[in-house]
Structure formats: C-alpha cells, structure tokens
Scaffold this motif. Structure first.
Motif, PDB file in Angstrom:
ATOM      1  N   SER A 220     100.656  30.096  69.931  1.00 27.50           N
ATOM      2  CA  SER A 220     100.715  31.470  69.238  1.00 27.50           C
ATOM      3  C   SER A 220     100.862  31.392  67.872  1.00 27.50           C
ATOM      4  CB  SER A 220     101.901  31.256  70.402  1.00 27.50           C
ATOM      5  OG  SER A 220     103.753  30.888  69.826  1.00 27.50           O
ATOM      6  N   GLU A 221     101.587  30.163  67.427  1.00 26.49           N
ATOM      7  CA  GLU A 221     101.275  30.085  65.988  1.00 26.49           C
ATOM      8  C   GLU A 221     100.700  30.058  65.062  1.00 26.49           C
ATOM      9  OE1 GLU A 221     106.151  28.686  65.728  1.00 26.49           O
ATOM     10  OE2 GLU A 221     104.273  27.302  65.542  1.00 26.49           O
ATOM     11  N   LYS A 222      99.129  28.869  65.499  1.00 32.99           N
ATOM     12  CA  LYS A 222      97.929  29.516  65.153  1.00 32.99           C
ATOM     13  C   LYS A 222      97.395  30.671  65.466  1.00 32.99           C
ATOM     14  CE  LYS A 222      93.434  27.546  66.212  1.00 32.99           C
ATOM     15  NZ  LYS A 222      92.176  28.305  66.986  1.00 32.99           N
ATOM     16  N   LEU A 223      97.335  31.099  66.865  1.00 38.32           N
ATOM     17  CA  LEU A 223      96.803  32.791  66.850  1.00 38.32           C
ATOM     18  C   LEU A 223      97.557  33.328  65.453  1.00 38.32           C
ATOM     19  CD1 LEU A 223      96.255  32.820  70.563  1.00 38.32           C
ATOM     20  CD2 LEU A 223      94.605  32.669  68.657  1.00 38.32           C
ATOM     21  N   GLU A 224      98.791  33.563  65.195  1.00 34.15           N
ATOM     22  CA  GLU A 224      99.281  34.556  64.208  1.00 34.15           C
ATOM     23  C   GLU A 224      98.225  34.215  63.639  1.00 34.15           C
ATOM     24  OE1 GLU A 224     104.058  36.020  62.290  1.00 34.15           O
ATOM     25  OE2 GLU A 224     103.449  34.533  64.900  1.00 34.15           O
ATOM     26  N   LEU A 225      98.092  33.717  62.870  1.00 34.55           N
ATOM     27  CA  LEU A 225      97.940  32.760  61.003  1.00 34.55           C
ATOM     28  C   LEU A 225      96.842  32.884  61.634  1.00 34.55           C
ATOM     29  CD1 LEU A 225      99.216  31.483  58.541  1.00 34.55           C
ATOM     30  CD2 LEU A 225      98.482  29.572  59.349  1.00 34.55           C
ATOM     31  N   GLN A 226      95.474  32.728  62.239  1.00 34.35           N
ATOM     32  CA  GLN A 226      94.262  33.431  62.316  1.00 34.35           C
ATOM     33  C   GLN A 226      94.798  35.019  61.916  1.00 34.35           C
ATOM     34  OE1 GLN A 226      92.608  31.400  65.798  1.00 34.35           O
ATOM     35  NE2 GLN A 226      91.402  30.469  64.671  1.00 34.35           N
ATOM     36  N   ASP A 227      94.690  35.722  62.779  1.00 35.20           N
ATOM     37  CA  ASP A 227      95.043  36.847  62.495  1.00 35.20           C
ATOM     38  C   ASP A 227      95.557  37.629  61.174  1.00 35.20           C
ATOM     39  OD1 ASP A 227      94.188  37.454  65.072  1.00 35.20           O
ATOM     40  OD2 ASP A 227      96.571  37.460  66.453  1.00 35.20           O
ATOM     41  N   PHE A 228      96.652  36.650  60.837  1.00 38.71           N
ATOM     42  CA  PHE A 228      97.208  37.457  59.751  1.00 38.71           C
ATOM     43  C   PHE A 228      96.093  36.983  58.465  1.00 38.71           C
ATOM     44  CE2 PHE A 228      98.236  36.249  55.040  1.00 38.71           C
ATOM     45  CZ  PHE A 228      99.596  37.623  54.929  1.00 38.71           C
ATOM     46  N   GLU A 229      95.024  35.951  58.620  1.00 37.66           N
ATOM     47  CA  GLU A 229      93.793  35.592  57.815  1.00 37.66           C
ATOM     48  C   GLU A 229      93.108  36.905  57.878  1.00 37.66           C
ATOM     49  OE1 GLU A 229      90.575  32.221  56.422  1.00 37.66           O
ATOM     50  OE2 GLU A 229      91.639  32.138  58.827  1.00 37.66           O
ATOM     51  N   GLU A 230      92.333  37.626  58.422  1.00 35.66           N
ATOM     52  CA  GLU A 230      91.709  38.316  59.649  1.00 35.66           C
ATOM     53  C   GLU A 230      92.062  39.761  58.634  1.00 35.66           C
ATOM     54  OE1 GLU A 230      87.953  39.052  60.225  1.00 35.66           O
ATOM     55  OE2 GLU A 230      88.649  36.945  60.362  1.00 35.66           O
ATOM     56  N   GLU A 231      93.584  39.555  59.237  1.00 31.73           N
ATOM     57  CA  GLU A 231      93.850  41.342  57.981  1.00 31.73           C
ATOM     58  C   GLU A 231      93.789  41.481  57.294  1.00 31.73           C
ATOM     59  OE1 GLU A 231      98.657  42.610  57.503  1.00 31.73           O
ATOM     60  OE2 GLU A 231      97.781  41.385  59.211  1.00 31.73           O
ATOM     61  N   VAL A 232      94.309  39.819  55.949  1.00 35.10           N
ATOM     62  CA  VAL A 232      94.103  39.841  54.491  1.00 35.10           C
ATOM     63  C   VAL A 232      92.472  40.254  54.024  1.00 35.10           C
ATOM     64  CG1 VAL A 232      96.299  39.336  54.333  1.00 35.10           C
ATOM     65  CG2 VAL A 232      94.752  37.514  54.121  1.00 35.10           C
ATOM     66  N   GLY A 233      91.032  39.883  55.279  1.00 36.65           N
ATOM     67  CA  GLY A 233      89.782  39.967  54.668  1.00 36.65           C
ATOM     68  C   GLY A 233      89.291  38.534  54.312  1.00 36.65           C
TER      69      GLY A 233
END
Length: 127
Positions: free
Chosen positions: A66-79
C-alpha cells in the motif's frame, strides 16, 4: 500562489519517516558555467544571480504494498520530474520545495506472502 503537494514519508506523524537514514546524502549543485576554448583553456563563470541549489539522495526500505502504491501515485500526481513538491528532510525536519531528478525505481524484497518493496536512489533537487 500555487499549493504544492507534500511527498509521503510513511511515518506515524509528519516528523517521523520510514526513509533509510543510511542511504541519505546531501550535496550542492555547481552554479558555474564552463566553456572550453579552441586553445584548450577552460573559461568558467558563475551563473548570474543563481545561488547554489542543494541536491539530496534518499531511499525507503521495507515498504508495504500500500505504501509503494501511494508513492507511485504521488510520483504520477507530480508528473514525474516536472512539478515541484514539498519534501521533509529526515535529518533537519525542514520542509523543502524540490523536484525529482529522475523517475523512482522500485525493487521487490518480500518473500512469500510478505510483499515488501525498496525504493533506492531517490534523487531530489531543491527548487
């Protein structure tokens, strides 16, 4: 004024983090411009009114799925490397506006049903 996102640190509060302190490093970017001449000399000058920016390298170890997915989503959010964001320095607890210098790299470290991930070499540049 733009509101920038804050990078997750997975601590129990905003001052704690799951970043691996053994993988933390900090340096300063050179603010010099160098040019080689035809005769072999190098001419160097400072960038006009640009202070030296700090660069940081850090890592997360033993992240849950879940933490890995949150970090991946954050990276996607900031482009990826495009949009700046706030990152809390795990040593000084200072909130710094930074950008990723390169995409995140995840490596699997779990065994069996224990799905754990490492993210090493997170390179950040102060904006």
């Amino acid at each position: 004024m733009t509101a920038y996102a804050t990078m997750p640190n997975f601590g129990s509060n905003s001052n704690l983090t799951k970043e691996d302190s053994s993988k933390y490093s900090e340096s300063s970017e050179s603010n010099a411009i160098s040019e080689k001449t035809e005769s072999g000399y190098t001419i160097t000058r400072a960038r006009f009114k640009q202070p030296r920016r700090r660069t940081f390298e850090t890592a997360f170890t033993n992240l849950r799925e879940s933490e890995k997915l949150e970090l991946q989503d954050f990276e996607e959010e900031v482009g990826g490397i495009i949009t700046p964001f706030y990152w809390r320095n795990p040593q000084s607890l200072e909130l710094i506006l930074v950008q990723f210098m390169e995409p995140l790299k995840f490596s699997y470290s779990g065994t069996g049903v224990s799905r754990r991930w490492n993210v090493s070499g997170i390179k950040l540049r102060e904006v």
